[in-house]
Design a protein around this motif. Structure first.
Motif, PDB file in Angstrom:
ATOM      1  N   ALA A 194      40.773  59.632  32.015  1.00 27.36           N
ATOM      2  CA  ALA A 194      41.846  58.776  31.506  1.00 27.36           C
ATOM      3  C   ALA A 194      41.410  57.316  31.611  1.00 27.36           C
ATOM      4  O   ALA A 194      40.275  57.024  32.009  1.00 27.36           O
ATOM      5  N   ARG A 195      42.317  56.414  31.240  1.00 28.73           N
ATOM      6  CA  ARG A 195      42.070  54.977  31.395  1.00 28.73           C
ATOM      7  C   ARG A 195      42.790  54.501  32.641  1.00 28.73           C
ATOM      8  O   ARG A 195      43.906  54.942  32.926  1.00 28.73           O
ATOM      9  N   ALA A 196      42.177  53.599  33.359  1.00 28.89           N
ATOM     10  CA  ALA A 196      42.764  53.132  34.617  1.00 28.89           C
ATOM     11  C   ALA A 196      44.029  52.321  34.367  1.00 28.89           C
ATOM     12  O   ALA A 196      44.038  51.414  33.532  1.00 28.89           O
ATOM     13  N   THR A 197      45.092  52.675  35.087  1.00 23.60           N
ATOM     14  CA  THR A 197      46.273  51.816  35.108  1.00 23.60           C
ATOM     15  C   THR A 197      46.007  50.678  36.087  1.00 23.60           C
ATOM     16  O   THR A 197      45.046  50.719  36.858  1.00 23.60           O
ATOM     17  N   ALA A 198      46.879  49.685  36.067  1.00 23.61           N
ATOM     18  CA  ALA A 198      46.692  48.538  36.962  1.00 23.61           C
ATOM     19  C   ALA A 198      46.725  48.989  38.423  1.00 23.61           C
ATOM     20  O   ALA A 198      45.920  48.549  39.241  1.00 23.61           O
ATOM     21  N   ALA A 199      47.639  49.942  38.728  1.00 21.20           N
ATOM     22  CA  ALA A 199      47.799  50.393  40.105  1.00 21.20           C
ATOM     23  C   ALA A 199      46.530  51.076  40.609  1.00 21.20           C
ATOM     24  O   ALA A 199      46.217  51.031  41.804  1.00 21.20           O
ATOM     25  N   VAL A 200      45.812  51.704  39.710  1.00 23.67           N
ATOM     26  CA  VAL A 200      44.596  52.405  40.098  1.00 23.67           C
ATOM     27  C   VAL A 200      43.397  51.454  40.074  1.00 23.67           C
ATOM     28  O   VAL A 200      42.511  51.524  40.927  1.00 23.67           O
ATOM     29  N   ALA A 201      43.392  50.577  39.091  1.00 21.76           N
ATOM     30  CA  ALA A 201      42.240  49.695  38.900  1.00 21.76           C
ATOM     31  C   ALA A 201      42.062  48.724  40.056  1.00 21.76           C
ATOM     32  O   ALA A 201      40.944  48.466  40.497  1.00 21.76           O
ATOM     33  N   ARG A 202      43.177  48.194  40.556  1.00 17.89           N
ATOM     34  CA  ARG A 202      43.077  47.156  41.579  1.00 17.89           C
ATOM     35  C   ARG A 202      42.328  47.629  42.822  1.00 17.89           C
ATOM     36  O   ARG A 202      41.306  47.058  43.177  1.00 17.89           O
ATOM     37  N   PRO A 203      42.796  48.703  43.489  1.00 15.64           N
ATOM     38  CA  PRO A 203      42.072  49.118  44.695  1.00 15.64           C
ATOM     39  C   PRO A 203      40.634  49.544  44.416  1.00 15.64           C
ATOM     40  O   PRO A 203      39.776  49.425  45.298  1.00 15.64           O
ATOM     41  N   LEU A 204      40.349  50.041  43.212  1.00 13.68           N
ATOM     42  CA  LEU A 204      38.992  50.496  42.909  1.00 13.68           C
ATOM     43  C   LEU A 204      38.098  49.334  42.477  1.00 13.68           C
ATOM     44  O   LEU A 204      36.895  49.522  42.257  1.00 13.68           O
ATOM     45  N   ALA A 205      38.692  48.156  42.335  1.00 16.55           N
ATOM     46  CA  ALA A 205      37.940  46.974  41.925  1.00 16.55           C
ATOM     47  C   ALA A 205      37.285  47.174  40.573  1.00 16.55           C
ATOM     48  O   ALA A 205      36.118  46.830  40.360  1.00 16.55           O
ATOM     49  N   ILE A 206      38.043  47.787  39.652  1.00 20.49           N
ATOM     50  CA  ILE A 206      37.582  47.894  38.275  1.00 20.49           C
ATOM     51  C   ILE A 206      38.646  47.269  37.375  1.00 20.49           C
ATOM     52  O   ILE A 206      39.683  46.806  37.864  1.00 20.49           O
TER      53      ILE A 206
END
Lengths: 246, 246
Positions: A194-206
């Motif tokens: 899938a595409r990263a949501t903001a909630a997922v992207a932030r902690p993963l630093a992407i």
DNA sequence: CAGTGGTCTAGACCACTCT
DNA sequence: GAGTGGTCTAGACCACTGA
């Protein structure tokens, strides 16, 4: 009303099948705990009044199912399920320069809230039923690799709401066993992209919208009851998985 | 010089192990072909001069390995490996409105050329060794879903270079068996993620740079020899795979 | 009905592990 | 050496399949 035939006593079933069910029940009930040695084959055969070969066949079946483990000359033991580590099962372990990897994990959030649609369906709950939600970040060499959202049915997992956060350093399944006596025996993973949501992207630093792998896992106890649901996200480029067919 | 112990005669091995190897060899040699019934357990036990139970244990092992298949009351048969279908194993089957899916496949290209690094490594060849390259597009409901590049070691697969393209309508493994007598017994898939190159994007009708799944498969014969290498690409959003653990 | 695999028994001896 | 699982035998009877 006809009584429902019990798996252990239904005479239509082969003896070794009924033995398997009887032995499995002792494990589920906790009469035999993970790591324990069960009685010798000959003792069990005598106890159940069957031939040694029949008891061996029953035990053999449980070994194949992963419930028991034989050790030549030592005995037969209740197996501690090793469901591996999502990190190493699904992601490239970039051991740069042969340096040993340093996997760590951090509890990011812990709260009680409604299960929601996906977790409820997997856990056999209603969407509004309360569950304990954990959010956990897993890092390798201090680089974020996987973010997990974990749903645990309440009241069964209530004690985990008050366990010190530091205890979540360790792997979760041993923690469940230590704190709650809950044993995970089996799990199902579903992998998708899938595409990263903001909630997922932030902690993963992407970046939001970057491709990510989504791994949804339902974990079950020995009795087949769903005990945990989790959804994990990680950067898609780091993902790699091997399947052996037949 | 010491002679190397043969798996079938090495006396250190249990009898049932040696029996397994002896039976497996008959399958590899083609003495027993896929679909054939093998002799009755009692006959085999007599032929090899062992007890029935020992022969049963040997056969049981081959059943577990997927080489044989028992059918109660009928006999024991050489199993035709069913390695499934990449399409259905790894991609969502969007059966819209319950309509049956219509999977088709089309041979897009066929040429002879050097194996290249990846295929050579998998097939145990040198990168410059010639292989038969196939490029195949697989569609569901006339919508392109997977593009395969397939490398087949050469002289063994030479006949496929001249088989009419229409024959590639069918699945490849049965085709190998029909045309060449080559049986695929086992395969390994590696799943990863990438961005579509132009060569991949065009046939899939997606944009260059779109996320795609890459599935690299090496397929082996009964003797463990690598027979086919393929790299498949499909749109990442359509990918879905379930894993059962323990 | 004959022939197949499926289950079960009761014994023997071997190979490994621990003390 | 005592105790464990691992292998092997030789026989019996059952359940299913197909002609």
């Amino acid at each position: 009303m006809q009584s429902v035939p019990d798996a252990r006593t239904d005479e239509r079933l082969p003896i070794y099948q009924r033995l398997k069910d009887a032995l499995a029940e002792r494990i589920q009930d906790g009469a035999w705990k993970p790591g324990d040695a069960i009685p010798a084959e000959s003792d069990l055969a005598a106890e159940f009044g069957v031939a040694l070969g029949t008891m061996r066949k029953a035990i053999e079946g449980l070994v194949v199912q992963g419930l028991l483990e034989r050790r030549q000359g030592r005995g037969t033991f209740v197996r501690r399920a090793d469901l591996g580590n999502t990190l190493f099962r699904f992601f490239r372990h970039t051991g740069k320069g042969g340096r040993p990897l340093a996997p760590t994990q951090r509890l990011v959030a812990r709260r009680t809230g409604p299960a929601g649609r996906a977790a409820a369906a997997a856990l056999g709950l209603a969407p509004e039923d309360p569950v304990l939600w954990l959010k956990r970040l897993r890092l390798v060499d201090d680089e974020p690799l996987v973010i997990d959202e974990i749903a645990l049915p309440l009241p069964r997992f209530e004690k985990l709401a008050t366990v010190p956060a530091a205890d979540f350093d360790e792997l979760l399944y041993p923690l469940y066993e230590r704190v709650l006596g809950v044993t995970i025996a089996r799990a199902t993973d579903r992998i998708a992209f899938a595409r990263a949501t903001a909630a997922v992207a932030r902690p993963l630093a992407i970046a939001t919208g970057d491709p990510v792998v989504v791994i949804e896992r339902t974990a079950f106890g020995h009795d087949g009851e769903p005990l945990e649901w989790r959804r994990s996200h990680g950067p898609a480029e780091r993902f790699s998985y091997d399947v052996e067919i037949r």
